[in-house]
Design an enzyme around this catalytic site. Structure first.
Site, PDB file in Angstrom:
ATOM      1  N   CYS A  53      -9.701  -4.059 -10.920  1.00  0.00           N
ATOM      2  CA  CYS A  53      -9.097  -2.797 -10.485  1.00  0.00           C
ATOM      3  C   CYS A  53      -7.749  -2.973  -9.784  1.00  0.00           C
ATOM      4  CB  CYS A  53     -10.060  -2.043  -9.582  1.00  0.00           C
ATOM      5  SG  CYS A  53     -10.466  -2.924  -8.063  1.00  0.00           S
ATOM      6  N   ASN A  83      -4.696  -7.600  -6.949  1.00  0.00           N
ATOM      7  CA  ASN A  83      -3.540  -7.562  -6.033  1.00  0.00           C
ATOM      8  C   ASN A  83      -3.717  -8.603  -4.937  1.00  0.00           C
ATOM      9  OD1 ASN A  83      -2.811  -5.293  -7.481  1.00  0.00           O
ATOM     10  ND2 ASN A  83      -3.585  -3.866  -5.955  1.00  0.00           N
ATOM     11  N   ARG A 114     -10.434   4.387  -2.960  1.00  0.00           N
ATOM     12  CA  ARG A 114     -10.027   3.730  -1.707  1.00  0.00           C
ATOM     13  C   ARG A 114     -10.285   4.680  -0.544  1.00  0.00           C
ATOM     14  NH1 ARG A 114      -5.475   1.805  -5.315  1.00  0.00           N
ATOM     15  NH2 ARG A 114      -5.332  -0.449  -5.061  1.00  0.00           N
ATOM     16  N   ARG A 129       1.844  -9.916  -0.188  1.00  0.00           N
ATOM     17  CA  ARG A 129       2.133  -8.890  -1.192  1.00  0.00           C
ATOM     18  C   ARG A 129       3.040  -7.779  -0.669  1.00  0.00           C
ATOM     19  NH1 ARG A 129      -3.738  -5.793  -1.653  1.00  0.00           N
ATOM     20  NH2 ARG A 129      -2.573  -4.056  -2.483  1.00  0.00           N
ATOM     21  N   HIS A 150       0.809  -1.219   0.000  1.00  0.00           N
ATOM     22  CA  HIS A 150       0.000   0.000   0.000  1.00  0.00           C
ATOM     23  C   HIS A 150       0.835   1.259   0.000  1.00  0.00           C
ATOM     24  CE1 HIS A 150      -3.238  -2.891   0.987  1.00  0.00           C
ATOM     25  NE2 HIS A 150      -3.758  -2.191   0.012  1.00  0.00           N
ATOM     26  N   GLU A 203     -11.556 -10.667  -4.196  1.00  0.00           N
ATOM     27  CA  GLU A 203     -10.134 -10.705  -3.837  1.00  0.00           C
ATOM     28  C   GLU A 203      -9.763 -12.014  -3.166  1.00  0.00           C
ATOM     29  OE1 GLU A 203      -8.941  -6.402  -2.501  1.00  0.00           O
ATOM     30  OE2 GLU A 203     -10.906  -6.884  -1.699  1.00  0.00           O
TER      31      GLU A 203
HETATM   32  C1  PEP Z   1      -6.646  -5.279  -4.905  1.00  0.00           C
HETATM   33  O1  PEP Z   1      -6.480  -6.012  -3.931  1.00  0.00           O
HETATM   34  O2  PEP Z   1      -6.386  -5.605  -6.083  1.00  0.00           O
HETATM   35  C2  PEP Z   1      -7.176  -3.916  -4.733  1.00  0.00           C
HETATM   36  C3  PEP Z   1      -7.477  -3.172  -5.759  1.00  0.00           C
HETATM   37  O3  PEP Z   1      -7.273  -3.460  -3.437  1.00  0.00           O
HETATM   38  P1  PEP Z   1      -6.041  -2.898  -2.592  1.00  0.00           P
HETATM   39  O4  PEP Z   1      -4.856  -2.849  -3.494  1.00  0.00           O
HETATM   40  O5  PEP Z   1      -6.429  -1.562  -2.072  1.00  0.00           O
HETATM   41  O6  PEP Z   1      -5.923  -3.922  -1.531  1.00  0.00           O
HETATM   42 MG    MG Z   2      -7.298  -5.482  -1.994  1.00  0.00          MG
END
Ligand code: PEP
Ligand code: MG
Length: 751
Positions: free
Chosen positions: A677, A629, A471, A640, A364, A606
């Site tokens: 996204c 992601n 977000r 991640r 993030h 997700e």
């Molecule tokens: C994702 O997990 O792909 C997403 C868009 O959310 P974030 O990256 O804010 O966790």
């Molecule tokens: Mg996410």
């Protein structure tokens, strides 16, 4: 052998020799003589590091003079190489009998049995090795090892500063801490930045190394340690921290370090050898850090950060220096890693880049940095130790290249690169109004991701069709307290006003994992990515979600509200979230409050398990957005935020694409509205595969709309789909190379 004059006398002599006006070599020669005499050793030698990790004999008392500048050892070779490699003292009574011993006839060291070598260390770098030898077999006493380490530290400091001898005179660029250095990491956010280093955790400057009054220094050290212990205890007892389980253990370990007698004793011993309290803290810290780094154990490395932190606090107690760094214009923040809220604290005004040692592309902090328009490079091993506040630094977030203290011509090159990038942006601006339609006439909706007010101007600039992912948690992470209902409503309204006619999808608070609120009481978890986060928090603490939904409803008067629920794992969770939204809507109706004309509630896909539940999910969800992601990180079982594992899988791996294809097909069979996204939507080659799999809506960072649109406008979708489909079932490794070749053959534009 208690030494002839004691370590303090030795340090004083060292200081005098340093100040002499003779040549560097002459002073080094004198130095080894003085050390040998002081330590009653028959040999004293200094080996310094040359380029290519070669250790060269620079001066000796007791070995053949002819060997000076001729005897060279690789790091890891012989006992000297072992000292450099392990960054630890080697103390042997019978050196030639040791398996590491390498015999170099030109040195004439045959008669010497006892060997003590210590690394010349400063700022996490090994500059060389200092040795003493004796004919008689003996193990050197602990005080002797201490004394030699202290001399080595002072030597390292003067070598590093270049004040003792002119390093250039010795033709050794490796030894200069102020030399230009190039690092290559992974570009996480493109952009070229030219600026000045701001250290996220600034080093405390140690001005004085040699003590004038050792008794006083010991007292200063004791006072500072006591002060630190009280401060740490108070900090940990503060009501802000509500910890249990693993979290408490981590914090307890930190407290134990602060109270550790071994740490205190090592620093006291270092002071007794004649160092100032500050220099003693640094010396012990340098040794610890190097030892831990060489062990390569990730858990211990984590702990080493704790120790670094404690040492820094102790130095601040000693020097009274505060941590706040002045922010220059064009600041480039240099850090090992940091959380997204810490980055937001710097503000955007003066910041142009972020250079990290240890962060992954979909972490993030990287996402927030992109949204702030910063160039970001990570994987820059050793940068934090080399960089000094205020150093010039240039970086390229595309290639991952970073130059610290670059010469003028490199700065010019980067200035030019920056100019070129501006020209490139103008090229994308020129296609802003053109539709994202493939050559065979299929329209693709390109949306942008956002999260902060300063993202909004990019909506018009990029030509995005709307905001596919807002977000909302980022706004919550900015402040020092939870935003009130009225403030939330005002903020969402301002976003909608800025968006004009274009649609905005607001994702409800996606907290947890690496997104924590600085003001919330948080229980630390062993696996935060799999823990209490996102909708799980929202359903357990419904007031948080209820207020947010209330604010969103109020902000959307006369508009369509599109709410997206994050990290949904099963249909029941989604239904409960949706019921909460419906209840708020009903409340607004009963209270006769202004309301949206329509409310649509969607789910983020997700969690891999949800991919198999689309027929059921689509009955109650108005739309679904794939968060690639998290989806892929969970599918491949990689954290991640951990760069050590985050790069091990590729988004274009057939497993990833097959999973996404399954989702696309299942959504289509159930007439679902589907988009994606995650970060992969913004990478032209990855996006090509995604539209090939059937996705028709992609949401990405604003700067990628232009490149992805160029790709869309240059493909024949039917051809891409057939190619991706065929490869997916046949290949066992990433499709990246094949897809790149395909794009090159067909003249598909990927930037
Ligand atoms: C994702 O997990 O792909 C997403 C868009 O959310 P974030 O990256 O804010 O966790
Ligand atoms: Mg996410």
């Amino acid at each position: 052998m208690p030494s002839a004059g004691g370590p303090r006398l030795l340090l004083r002599r060292l200081r005098e020799i340093m100040a002499e006006p003779s040549s560097a070599q002459a002073r080094l020669d004198k130095l080894v003589g003085v050390i040998a005499a002081n330590m009653v050793a028959e040999v004293c030698s200094i080996y310094l590091r040359r380029a290519g990790k070669i250790l060269e004999l620079f001066a000796t008392e007791g070995l053949n003079r002819a060997a000076v500048h001729n005897t060279r050892l690789r790091e890891g070779e012989g006992l000297v190489g072992l000292v450099a490699e392990s960054a630890e003292a080697v103390n042997l009574s019978d050196a030639p009998a040791d398996p590491h011993f390498v015999y170099r006839p030109e040195t004439g060291e045959d008669p010497f049995k006892a060997f003590l070598g210590v690394p010349i260390v400063r700022g996490g770098q090994v500059f060389g090795v200092l040795t003493v030898q004796n004919k008689a077999e003996r193990v050197y006493a602990e005080e002797e090892v201490e004394a030699l380490q202290t001399v080595a530290m002072v030597l390292a400091e003067v070598v590093a500063q270049g004040s003792f001898f002119n390093v250039a005179e010795l033709d050794e660029p490796e030894l200069r801490v102020d030399r230009p250095r190039k690092f290559t990491g992974e570009g996480l956010s493109e952009g070229v930045a030219v600026g000045q280093v701001v250290l996220h955790e600034p080093r405390v400057k140690v001005e004085r190394m040699i003590a004038d009054n050792p008794v006083e220094e010991l007292k200063r050290l004791e006072d500072a340690i006591s002060g630190l212990r009280v401060a740490v205890d108070e900090m940990l007892a503060s009501s802000e921290l509500d910890l249990s389980g693993e979290g408490r253990e981590v914090i307890e370990a930190y407290r134990l370090f602060a109270h550790d007698q071994g740490w205190r004793n090592r620093m006291r011993d270092a002071v007794r050898t004649g160092l100032t309290a500050e220099a003693a803290v640094e010396r012990v810290q340098d040794e610890t850090r190097l030892r831990v780094a060489r062990m390569g154990d990730p858990l211990l490395r984590e702990r080493a950060h704790d120790l670094d932190d404690l040492a820094r606090r102790l130095l601040r107690h000693l020097t009274g220096e505060s941590q706040v760094e002045a922010m220059p214009l064009n600041a480039i923040v240099v850090a090992r890693n940091m959380g997204p809220a810490e980055l937001l604290d710097y503000g955007r005004e003066r910041l142009v880049g972020l250079a990290l040692e240890d962060a992954a592309a979909t972490s993030h902090v990287a996402i927030v940095a992109r949204s702030m328009g910063l160039a970001v490079v990570s994987g820059l091993d050793g940068l934090v130790d080399s960089a000094r506040s205020g150093n010039a630094i240039v970086m390229d977030g595309d290639s991952g290249e970073v130059h610290l203290r670059p010469p003028a011509d490199i700065i010019t090159v980067f200035e030019e690169k920056r100019g070129l990038r501006l020209a490139e942006q103008a090229r994308f601006a020129a296609i802003r109004e053109l539709p994202a339609v493939t050559k065979d006439g299929v329209a693709i909706k390109l949306l942008m991701n956002a999260g902060l007010a300063f993202d909004m101007p990019h909506l018009a600039e990029s030509g995005a069709d709307g905001i596919g992912l807002f977000r909302t948690e980022l706004q919550f992470m900015l402040g020092e307290t939870m935003p009130r209902l009225a403030d939330q409503t005002k903020f969402y309204k301002s976003i909608l006003d800025a968006a004009g006619d274009k649609p905005v999808v607001f994702r409800t608070l996606d907290l947890g994992g690496d997104k924590v609120l600085p003001y919330a009481r948080w229980e630390r978890e062993e696996n935060p990515a799999l823990g209490w986060r996102a909708i799980r928090i929202a359903l357990d603490r419904p007031a948080l979600l209820r207020y947010q939904v209330r604010a969103l409803l109020a902000a959307h008067t006369g508009r369509t509200l599109r709410i997206l629920l994050p990290m949904v794992s099963n249909v029941d969770e989604f239904n409960r979230g949706r019921a909460l939204v419906d209840r708020e809507l009903e409340r607004a109706r009963l209270m006769n409050l202004t309301r949206p004309v329509q409310v649509q509630v969607g789910a983020m896909l997700e969690v891999p398990a949800l991919a198999f539940m689309l027929p059921q999910l689509m009955r109650s969800a108005d739309f679904v957005s794939i968060g690639s992601n998290d989806l892929l990180s969970l599918a491949f079982a990689v954290d991640r935020t951990n760069p050590r594992v985050a790069r091990r899988y590729d988004n274009l791996n057939p497993a990833a694409l097959t999973l996404i294809r399954l989702i696309v097909q299942s959504a289509a069979e159930n007439s679902g509205d589907l988009s994606l996204c995650g970060e992969m939507a913004g990478r032209p080659l990855d996006a090509m595969a995604l539209v090939g799999l059937g996705l028709r809506t992609l949401s990405m960072q604003a700067s990628q709309i232009g490149p992805v649109k160029n790709m869309i406008r240059s493909i024949n979708l039917a051809e891409v789909s057939a190619f991706v489909d065929r490869l997916c079932g046949r290949t066992d490794h990433s499709l990246r190379t094949r897809l790149s070749a395909f794009a090159a053959e067909r003249g598909i534009v990927l930037k």
